[in-house]
Write a protein that holds these residues in place. Structure first.
Motif, PDB file in Angstrom:
ATOM      1  N   ASN A   7     -10.659  21.298  56.380  1.00  0.00           N
ATOM      2  CA  ASN A   7      -9.987  22.214  55.473  1.00  0.00           C
ATOM      3  C   ASN A   7     -11.032  22.836  54.551  1.00  0.00           C
ATOM      4  O   ASN A   7     -11.318  22.308  53.482  1.00  0.00           O
ATOM      5  CB  ASN A   7      -8.934  21.451  54.676  1.00  0.00           C
ATOM      6  CG  ASN A   7      -7.977  22.369  53.967  1.00  0.00           C
ATOM      7  OD1 ASN A   7      -8.115  23.579  54.026  1.00  0.00           O
ATOM      8  ND2 ASN A   7      -7.003  21.788  53.290  1.00  0.00           N
ATOM      9  N   LEU A   8     -11.649  23.926  54.940  1.00  0.00           N
ATOM     10  CA  LEU A   8     -12.703  24.552  54.164  1.00  0.00           C
ATOM     11  C   LEU A   8     -12.098  25.520  53.145  1.00  0.00           C
ATOM     12  O   LEU A   8     -11.264  26.350  53.477  1.00  0.00           O
ATOM     13  CB  LEU A   8     -13.663  25.328  55.081  1.00  0.00           C
ATOM     14  CG  LEU A   8     -14.397  24.498  56.140  1.00  0.00           C
ATOM     15  CD1 LEU A   8     -15.396  25.371  56.873  1.00  0.00           C
ATOM     16  CD2 LEU A   8     -15.104  23.302  55.515  1.00  0.00           C
ATOM     17  N   HIS A   9     -12.553  25.414  51.935  1.00  0.00           N
ATOM     18  CA  HIS A   9     -12.018  26.273  50.881  1.00  0.00           C
ATOM     19  C   HIS A   9     -12.854  27.546  50.734  1.00  0.00           C
ATOM     20  O   HIS A   9     -12.367  28.648  50.842  1.00  0.00           O
ATOM     21  CB  HIS A   9     -11.995  25.528  49.543  1.00  0.00           C
ATOM     22  CG  HIS A   9     -11.455  24.144  49.660  1.00  0.00           C
ATOM     23  ND1 HIS A   9     -10.167  23.900  50.057  1.00  0.00           N
ATOM     24  CD2 HIS A   9     -12.043  22.938  49.474  1.00  0.00           C
ATOM     25  CE1 HIS A   9      -9.965  22.586  50.085  1.00  0.00           C
ATOM     26  NE2 HIS A   9     -11.091  21.986  49.735  1.00  0.00           N
ATOM     27  N   TYR A  10     -14.098  27.394  50.432  1.00  0.00           N
ATOM     28  CA  TYR A  10     -15.011  28.500  50.202  1.00  0.00           C
ATOM     29  C   TYR A  10     -16.389  27.905  50.033  1.00  0.00           C
ATOM     30  O   TYR A  10     -16.535  26.693  49.928  1.00  0.00           O
ATOM     31  CB  TYR A  10     -14.645  29.296  48.946  1.00  0.00           C
ATOM     32  CG  TYR A  10     -13.900  28.489  47.931  1.00  0.00           C
ATOM     33  CD1 TYR A  10     -14.520  27.442  47.259  1.00  0.00           C
ATOM     34  CD2 TYR A  10     -12.560  28.739  47.681  1.00  0.00           C
ATOM     35  CE1 TYR A  10     -13.829  26.677  46.351  1.00  0.00           C
ATOM     36  CE2 TYR A  10     -11.859  27.966  46.772  1.00  0.00           C
ATOM     37  CZ  TYR A  10     -12.500  26.948  46.111  1.00  0.00           C
ATOM     38  OH  TYR A  10     -11.812  26.181  45.212  1.00  0.00           O
ATOM     39  N   LEU A  11     -17.383  28.722  50.024  1.00  0.00           N
ATOM     40  CA  LEU A  11     -18.753  28.247  49.824  1.00  0.00           C
ATOM     41  C   LEU A  11     -19.149  28.481  48.375  1.00  0.00           C
ATOM     42  O   LEU A  11     -19.191  29.615  47.906  1.00  0.00           O
ATOM     43  CB  LEU A  11     -19.713  28.990  50.770  1.00  0.00           C
ATOM     44  CG  LEU A  11     -19.504  28.723  52.258  1.00  0.00           C
ATOM     45  CD1 LEU A  11     -20.456  29.593  53.075  1.00  0.00           C
ATOM     46  CD2 LEU A  11     -19.726  27.249  52.583  1.00  0.00           C
ATOM     47  N   ASP A 168      -9.633  28.146  57.678  1.00  0.00           N
ATOM     48  CA  ASP A 168     -10.301  28.969  56.674  1.00  0.00           C
ATOM     49  C   ASP A 168      -9.344  29.261  55.520  1.00  0.00           C
ATOM     50  O   ASP A 168      -8.932  30.393  55.285  1.00  0.00           O
ATOM     51  CB  ASP A 168     -10.779  30.280  57.323  1.00  0.00           C
ATOM     52  CG  ASP A 168     -11.682  31.076  56.386  1.00  0.00           C
ATOM     53  OD1 ASP A 168     -12.185  30.486  55.415  1.00  0.00           O
ATOM     54  OD2 ASP A 168     -11.874  32.283  56.633  1.00  0.00           O
ATOM     55  N   HIS A 169      -8.968  28.206  54.835  1.00  0.00           N
ATOM     56  CA  HIS A 169      -8.033  28.318  53.724  1.00  0.00           C
ATOM     57  C   HIS A 169      -8.134  27.034  52.912  1.00  0.00           C
ATOM     58  O   HIS A 169      -8.776  26.071  53.329  1.00  0.00           O
ATOM     59  CB  HIS A 169      -6.608  28.494  54.240  1.00  0.00           C
ATOM     60  CG  HIS A 169      -5.736  29.323  53.335  1.00  0.00           C
ATOM     61  ND1 HIS A 169      -6.129  29.754  52.099  1.00  0.00           N
ATOM     62  CD2 HIS A 169      -4.464  29.788  53.500  1.00  0.00           C
ATOM     63  CE1 HIS A 169      -5.156  30.471  51.544  1.00  0.00           C
ATOM     64  NE2 HIS A 169      -4.119  30.490  52.382  1.00  0.00           N
ATOM     65  N   PHE A 170      -7.480  27.006  51.727  1.00  0.00           N
ATOM     66  CA  PHE A 170      -7.556  25.797  50.917  1.00  0.00           C
ATOM     67  C   PHE A 170      -6.339  24.902  51.094  1.00  0.00           C
ATOM     68  O   PHE A 170      -6.243  23.836  50.486  1.00  0.00           O
ATOM     69  CB  PHE A 170      -7.760  26.146  49.424  1.00  0.00           C
ATOM     70  CG  PHE A 170      -6.625  26.901  48.793  1.00  0.00           C
ATOM     71  CD1 PHE A 170      -5.568  26.230  48.203  1.00  0.00           C
ATOM     72  CD2 PHE A 170      -6.631  28.288  48.770  1.00  0.00           C
ATOM     73  CE1 PHE A 170      -4.526  26.921  47.604  1.00  0.00           C
ATOM     74  CE2 PHE A 170      -5.599  28.994  48.174  1.00  0.00           C
ATOM     75  CZ  PHE A 170      -4.543  28.307  47.591  1.00  0.00           C
ATOM     76  N   PHE A 171      -5.371  25.314  51.926  1.00  0.00           N
ATOM     77  CA  PHE A 171      -4.270  24.432  52.302  1.00  0.00           C
ATOM     78  C   PHE A 171      -3.691  24.934  53.613  1.00  0.00           C
ATOM     79  O   PHE A 171      -4.084  25.982  54.129  1.00  0.00           O
ATOM     80  CB  PHE A 171      -3.197  24.357  51.206  1.00  0.00           C
ATOM     81  CG  PHE A 171      -2.323  25.580  51.079  1.00  0.00           C
ATOM     82  CD1 PHE A 171      -1.044  25.598  51.616  1.00  0.00           C
ATOM     83  CD2 PHE A 171      -2.767  26.704  50.398  1.00  0.00           C
ATOM     84  CE1 PHE A 171      -0.231  26.709  51.484  1.00  0.00           C
ATOM     85  CE2 PHE A 171      -1.958  27.820  50.257  1.00  0.00           C
ATOM     86  CZ  PHE A 171      -0.693  27.825  50.801  1.00  0.00           C
ATOM     87  N   CYS A 172      -2.762  24.176  54.188  1.00  0.00           N
ATOM     88  CA  CYS A 172      -2.208  24.513  55.504  1.00  0.00           C
ATOM     89  C   CYS A 172      -1.133  25.590  55.380  1.00  0.00           C
ATOM     90  O   CYS A 172       0.070  25.304  55.470  1.00  0.00           O
ATOM     91  CB  CYS A 172      -1.635  23.264  56.167  1.00  0.00           C
ATOM     92  SG  CYS A 172      -2.866  22.110  56.768  1.00  0.00           S
ATOM     93  N   GLU A 173      -1.557  26.818  55.180  1.00  0.00           N
ATOM     94  CA  GLU A 173      -0.625  27.942  55.193  1.00  0.00           C
ATOM     95  C   GLU A 173      -0.524  28.455  56.628  1.00  0.00           C
ATOM     96  O   GLU A 173      -1.530  28.556  57.337  1.00  0.00           O
ATOM     97  CB  GLU A 173      -1.094  29.046  54.256  1.00  0.00           C
ATOM     98  CG  GLU A 173      -0.028  30.100  53.991  1.00  0.00           C
ATOM     99  CD  GLU A 173      -0.408  31.041  52.864  1.00  0.00           C
ATOM    100  OE1 GLU A 173       0.496  31.587  52.224  1.00  0.00           O
ATOM    101  OE2 GLU A 173      -1.611  31.239  52.621  1.00  0.00           O
ATOM    102  N   THR A 260      -7.517  40.458  54.227  1.00  0.00           N
ATOM    103  CA  THR A 260      -8.796  39.834  54.560  1.00  0.00           C
ATOM    104  C   THR A 260      -8.655  38.359  54.174  1.00  0.00           C
ATOM    105  O   THR A 260      -7.849  38.020  53.291  1.00  0.00           O
ATOM    106  CB  THR A 260      -9.968  40.456  53.785  1.00  0.00           C
ATOM    107  OG1 THR A 260      -9.806  40.173  52.382  1.00  0.00           O
ATOM    108  CG2 THR A 260     -10.033  41.968  53.997  1.00  0.00           C
ATOM    109  N   PRO A 261      -9.418  37.447  54.813  1.00  0.00           N
ATOM    110  CA  PRO A 261      -9.308  36.024  54.462  1.00  0.00           C
ATOM    111  C   PRO A 261      -9.543  35.755  52.981  1.00  0.00           C
ATOM    112  O   PRO A 261      -8.871  34.914  52.383  1.00  0.00           O
ATOM    113  CB  PRO A 261     -10.385  35.369  55.333  1.00  0.00           C
ATOM    114  CG  PRO A 261     -10.523  36.284  56.509  1.00  0.00           C
ATOM    115  CD  PRO A 261     -10.319  37.667  55.964  1.00  0.00           C
ATOM    116  N   GLU A 262     -10.488  36.474  52.386  1.00  0.00           N
ATOM    117  CA  GLU A 262     -10.798  36.257  50.970  1.00  0.00           C
ATOM    118  C   GLU A 262      -9.626  36.682  50.090  1.00  0.00           C
ATOM    119  O   GLU A 262      -9.252  35.984  49.147  1.00  0.00           O
ATOM    120  CB  GLU A 262     -12.057  37.041  50.584  1.00  0.00           C
ATOM    121  CG  GLU A 262     -13.344  36.502  51.175  1.00  0.00           C
ATOM    122  CD  GLU A 262     -13.466  36.763  52.675  1.00  0.00           C
ATOM    123  OE1 GLU A 262     -12.813  37.718  53.162  1.00  0.00           O
ATOM    124  OE2 GLU A 262     -14.183  36.010  53.353  1.00  0.00           O
TER     125      GLU A 262
END
Length: 304
Positions: A7-11, A168-173, A260-262
């Motif tokens: 579960n990757l949030h951001y860098l 590529d998100h901070f939770f399972c959306e 966009t993902p961001e």
């Protein structure tokens, strides 16, 4: 799908991570505290034992559960090396998230009906919004939200997943999870789109109809006091509706070409983290009854 999902949030560098962690933790504490205080005040003060505040207490319960669905896991991941979530935990998070957001959709729509009755039929308000009706409205909101969760969660979790296990998100959306699917999900995404549009369309129709009738009633009022009372009655609800539905419209109704993902992460963070904090603050800061109840109970606590 693999047993574990990254579960990757951001860098972020370590300094930025610390700042973001502190901000999110502060928002979480304020949100949970504010909502629990609202629930406590509404339960304790007899002046707040009205249909509007009963529905508002349900909103506070939903907001508390809503933010607790995503933020604790996010905070743990931010200080952990292994940012993983199990397949079962991901499914549970999706179900709770869908249930809470769906329930809020319906509840905000039903709260608009309550405001319509209060402004347009004040003399019949105790009859039209009696305790039985309030319980049915609250139960309907919870049922509508859980129906969304029970419908979409099993389908999402039964889609075949393969390849990368990085969300590529901070939770399972759901939109982020579906990007990991190794099968054509266009039919399911169309079904989800229709479902989400209906989930928005039904309460928005109630809100639009209720406030159209309220505007007609207010327009006929000749006293400035009547205008002011109607505005005070509806302003907090309209503010919450605008914030919550605006973010949901972007996420679930706008075509993919606008995403966009961001941007998705920012909008999701806003309505899953910030909105549950704003709702009780908006109602408490713009409502004399709530602030008065708080001052009275606070004074009683000091005197004991």
């Amino acid at each position: 799908m693999p047993a574990l999902l990254c579960n990757l949030h951001y860098l972020l560098n370590s300094k930025a991570t610390g700042i973001v962690f502190a901000v999110i933790l502060a928002i979480f504490v304020v949100a949970v505290t504010a909502n629990l205080v609202m629930i406590f005040l509404i339960h304790m003060d007899s002046h707040l034992h009205t249909p509007m505040y009963f529905l508002l207490s349900q909103l506070s319960i939903m907001d508390t559960l809503f933010i607790c669905t995503t933020v604790p896991k996010l905070l743990v991941d931010m200080v952990s090396i292994q940012k993983t979530i199990s397949f079962v935990a991901c499914g549970i998070q999706i179900f709770l998230y869908l249930t809470m957001i769906g329930s809020e959709f319906f509840l905000l729509g039903l709260m608009a009906y309550d405001r319509y009755v209060a402004v347009c039929n004040p003399l019949r308000y105790p009859v039209l919004m009696n305790r039985r009706v309030c319980l049915l409205l609250a139960a309907g909101a919870w049922f509508g939200g859980s129906l969304d969760g029970f419908l979409l969660t099993p389908i999402t979790m039964n889609v075949p997943y393969c390849g990368s296990c990085i969300i590529d998100h901070f939770f399972c959306e759901i939109p982020a999870v579906l990007k990991l699917a190794c099968a054509d999900t266009s039919l399911y995404e169309t079904l989800m789109y229709i479902c989400c549009v209906l989930m928005l369309l039904i309460p928005i129709s109630i809100i639009s109809t209720s406030y159209s009738l309220i505007l007609l009633t207010v327009h006929r009022m000749r006293s400035a006091e009547g205008w002011k009372k109607a505005f005070t009655t509806c302003s907090s609800h309209l503010t919450v509706v605008s914030i919550f539905y605006g973010a949901a419209f972007y996420t679930y109704v706008l075509p993919k070409s606008f995403h966009t993902p961001e941007q998705d992460k920012v909008v999701s963070a806003f309505y899953t983290i910030v909105t549950p904090m704003l709702n009780p603050l908006i109602y408490s800061l713009r409502n004399k009854d709530v602030s008065g109840a708080f001052k009275k109970i606070f004074a009683q606590c000091l005197s004991t």
